[in-house]
Write an enzyme that holds these catalytic residues in place. Structure first.
Site, PDB file in Angstrom:
ATOM      1  N   SER A 147       0.858  -1.187   0.000  1.00 22.99           N
ATOM      2  CA  SER A 147       0.000   0.000   0.000  1.00 22.99           C
ATOM      3  C   SER A 147       0.891   1.233   0.000  1.00 22.99           C
ATOM      4  O   SER A 147       1.995   1.211   0.559  1.00 22.99           O
ATOM      5  CB  SER A 147      -0.882   0.033   1.242  1.00 22.99           C
ATOM      6  OG  SER A 147      -1.539   1.289   1.340  1.00 22.99           O
ATOM      7  N   TYR A 161      -1.365  -0.816  10.272  1.00 16.51           N
ATOM      8  CA  TYR A 161      -1.545  -1.317   8.900  1.00 16.51           C
ATOM      9  C   TYR A 161      -0.423  -0.802   7.993  1.00 16.51           C
ATOM     10  O   TYR A 161       0.169  -1.567   7.217  1.00 16.51           O
ATOM     11  CB  TYR A 161      -2.917  -0.858   8.407  1.00 16.51           C
ATOM     12  CG  TYR A 161      -3.193  -1.019   6.928  1.00 16.51           C
ATOM     13  CD1 TYR A 161      -3.639  -2.229   6.411  1.00 16.51           C
ATOM     14  CD2 TYR A 161      -3.046   0.062   6.046  1.00 16.51           C
ATOM     15  CE1 TYR A 161      -3.913  -2.367   5.060  1.00 16.51           C
ATOM     16  CE2 TYR A 161      -3.328  -0.068   4.699  1.00 16.51           C
ATOM     17  CZ  TYR A 161      -3.762  -1.284   4.209  1.00 16.51           C
ATOM     18  OH  TYR A 161      -4.038  -1.414   2.866  1.00 16.51           O
TER      19      TYR A 161
HETATM   20  P1  NAP Z   1     -11.527  -5.729   0.401  1.00 14.79           P
HETATM   21  O1  NAP Z   1     -12.440  -5.147  -0.639  1.00 14.79           O
HETATM   22  O2  NAP Z   1     -11.823  -5.502   1.845  1.00 14.79           O
HETATM   23  O3  NAP Z   1     -11.363  -7.286   0.115  1.00 14.79           O
HETATM   24  C1  NAP Z   1     -10.537  -8.024   0.961  1.00 14.79           C
HETATM   25  C2  NAP Z   1     -10.418  -9.434   0.437  1.00 14.79           C
HETATM   26  O4  NAP Z   1      -9.464 -10.126   1.261  1.00 14.79           O
HETATM   27  C3  NAP Z   1     -11.701 -10.205   0.515  1.00 14.79           C
HETATM   28  O5  NAP Z   1     -11.696 -11.088  -0.590  1.00 14.79           O
HETATM   29  C4  NAP Z   1     -11.559 -10.974   1.833  1.00 14.79           C
HETATM   30  O6  NAP Z   1     -12.296 -12.179   1.856  1.00 14.79           O
HETATM   31  C5  NAP Z   1     -10.088 -11.270   1.819  1.00 14.79           C
HETATM   32  N1  NAP Z   1      -9.478 -11.525   3.124  1.00 14.79           N
HETATM   33  C6  NAP Z   1      -9.371 -10.696   4.175  1.00 14.79           C
HETATM   34  N2  NAP Z   1      -8.693 -11.272   5.180  1.00 14.79           N
HETATM   35  C7  NAP Z   1      -8.373 -12.522   4.744  1.00 14.79           C
HETATM   36  C8  NAP Z   1      -7.701 -13.606   5.317  1.00 14.79           C
HETATM   37  N3  NAP Z   1      -7.196 -13.557   6.570  1.00 14.79           N
HETATM   38  N4  NAP Z   1      -7.543 -14.736   4.575  1.00 14.79           N
HETATM   39  C9  NAP Z   1      -8.032 -14.807   3.309  1.00 14.79           C
HETATM   40  N5  NAP Z   1      -8.686 -13.801   2.717  1.00 14.79           N
HETATM   41  C10 NAP Z   1      -8.868 -12.673   3.430  1.00 14.79           C
HETATM   42  O7  NAP Z   1     -10.031  -5.200   0.202  1.00 14.79           O
HETATM   43  P2  NAP Z   1      -9.284  -4.451  -1.016  1.00 14.79           P
HETATM   44  O8  NAP Z   1      -9.453  -3.003  -0.821  1.00 14.79           O
HETATM   45  O9  NAP Z   1      -9.612  -5.081  -2.318  1.00 14.79           O
HETATM   46  O10 NAP Z   1      -7.775  -4.771  -0.611  1.00 14.79           O
HETATM   47  C11 NAP Z   1      -7.005  -5.782  -1.229  1.00 14.79           C
HETATM   48  C12 NAP Z   1      -5.555  -5.513  -0.882  1.00 14.79           C
HETATM   49  O11 NAP Z   1      -5.208  -4.209  -1.340  1.00 14.79           O
HETATM   50  C13 NAP Z   1      -5.259  -5.512   0.616  1.00 14.79           C
HETATM   51  O12 NAP Z   1      -4.006  -6.116   0.851  1.00 14.79           O
HETATM   52  C14 NAP Z   1      -5.220  -4.042   0.967  1.00 14.79           C
HETATM   53  O13 NAP Z   1      -4.428  -3.786   2.097  1.00 14.79           O
HETATM   54  C15 NAP Z   1      -4.604  -3.479  -0.306  1.00 14.79           C
HETATM   55  N6  NAP Z   1      -4.849  -2.045  -0.510  1.00 14.79           N
HETATM   56  C16 NAP Z   1      -6.105  -1.548  -0.676  1.00 14.79           C
HETATM   57  C17 NAP Z   1      -6.276  -0.178  -0.851  1.00 14.79           C
HETATM   58  C18 NAP Z   1      -7.632   0.440  -1.039  1.00 14.79           C
HETATM   59  O14 NAP Z   1      -7.729   1.683  -0.994  1.00 14.79           O
HETATM   60  N7  NAP Z   1      -8.686  -0.333  -1.251  1.00 14.79           N
HETATM   61  C19 NAP Z   1      -5.162   0.666  -0.874  1.00 14.79           C
HETATM   62  C20 NAP Z   1      -3.894   0.123  -0.699  1.00 14.79           C
HETATM   63  C21 NAP Z   1      -3.746  -1.243  -0.532  1.00 14.79           C
HETATM   64  P3  NAP Z   1     -13.873 -12.252   2.260  1.00 14.79           P
HETATM   65  O15 NAP Z   1     -14.637 -11.718   1.066  1.00 14.79           O
HETATM   66  O16 NAP Z   1     -14.159 -13.690   2.505  1.00 14.79           O
HETATM   67  O17 NAP Z   1     -14.047 -11.374   3.457  1.00 14.79           O
END
Ligand code: NAP
Length: 252
Positions: A147, A161
């Protein structure tokens, strides 16, 4: 001409957000895809259904990346249903309620580090055991989803985080060097504020709207924009890139 190697992609947290976008784009790019998820089976099955109805190959496998037993089972299931993994996206990640460091307890810190850092290490371990030429594998590629918070620090929101993502950056650099001569490239993307459901876990579902004016490009990003960077790093187009941290953050 040799027979082309079957491309098999494991995406942790592939049920929603950036992971789901990566799963769909990966399938469209010719990968057989394993969509890992933790709880949301309905969302994971919807991603699988979208892929298979478009003629692609996909399976959904539940498992908590922070559980060593679950991770071992996940990769065994992939061996059995698709074949040995050739590409891994360590995408599963969590953040918790926005608060200052002085209020964080050890239980929360443990959850954040376990899901974001230990999960990525365990999945990479299982992938390397299958990909590395040292173990008789044919090579592969890993992309870690870090991130831009690792650079910005996320003060007053979630420094825990941000620090976990800082660990992912160092993990990417170190692991890339460790396996570079074994046919495996390891890179990371560092997304900025992206429209997904993760912000609701921080207690602010509309966080992107609040912070987007601080992004030089003046907007939040879409999950597909991150997925395209991930797919590029996985592909042979990125054949001489390893240990790279690619910011997908609108200039932040
Ligand atoms: P999200 O919409 O909250 O989706 C999270 C996903 O991870 C879901 O598929 C969830 O599964 C799964 N998950 C969470 N904890 C888990 C675990 N312990 N084991 C297996 N699966 C797990 O998140 P996102 O925004 O797409 O984020 C994806 C990645 O991008 C993350 O690493 C996040 O830190 C990074 N990121 C996001 C942003 C942003 O602004 N969105 C910015 C920087 C980095 P379930 O559906 O079963 O809950």
């Amino acid at each position: 001409m040799g027979i082309a190697l079957k491309k098999i992609l494991v995406i942790t947290g592939g049920s929603r957000g950036i992971g789901a976008a990566t799963a769909r784009l990966g399938a469209a790019s010719g990968y057989a895809v394993c969509v890992n998820y933790r709880h949301n089976e309905v969302a994971a099955m919807a991603v699988v259904e979208a892929i298979t109805s478009a003629g692609g190959e996909a399976i959904a496998v539940p498992g908590d990346v922070g559980s060593e037993a679950d991770v071992v089972r996940l990769f065994e299931k992939v061996d059995e249903k698709l074949g040995p993994v050739t590409a891994l996206v360590n995408n599963a990640g969590i953040l918790e309620a926005q608060m200052r460091v002085e209020k964080m307890d050890a239980a929360r810190l443990g959850r954040v580090v376990t899901a974001n850092v230990i999960g990525s290490f365990l999945c990479a371990r299982e992938a390397i055991r299958r990909m590395s030429t040292r173990h008789g594998g044919k090579g592969g590629a890993i992309v870690n989803v870090s991130s831009i918070a690792s650079k910005l620090g996320a003060p007053n929101e979630y420094v825990d985080y941000a620090a976990a993502k800082g660990a992912i950056d160092s993990f990417t650099i170190g692991l890339a060097k460790e396996v570079a001569a074994e046919g495996i490239r390891v890179n990371a993307v560092r997304p900025g504020v992206i429209y997904t459901e993760i912000h609701a876990s921080g207690g602010e579902p509309d966080r992107v709207e609040r912070v987007k004016s601080s992004v030089p490009m003046q907007r939040g990003g879409q999950a597909d924009e991150v997925a395209r960077a991930i797919l590029w790093l996985l592909s042979d187009e990125a054949s001489y890139s390893t240990g790279a941290l690619l910011d997908v953050a609108g200039g932040r």
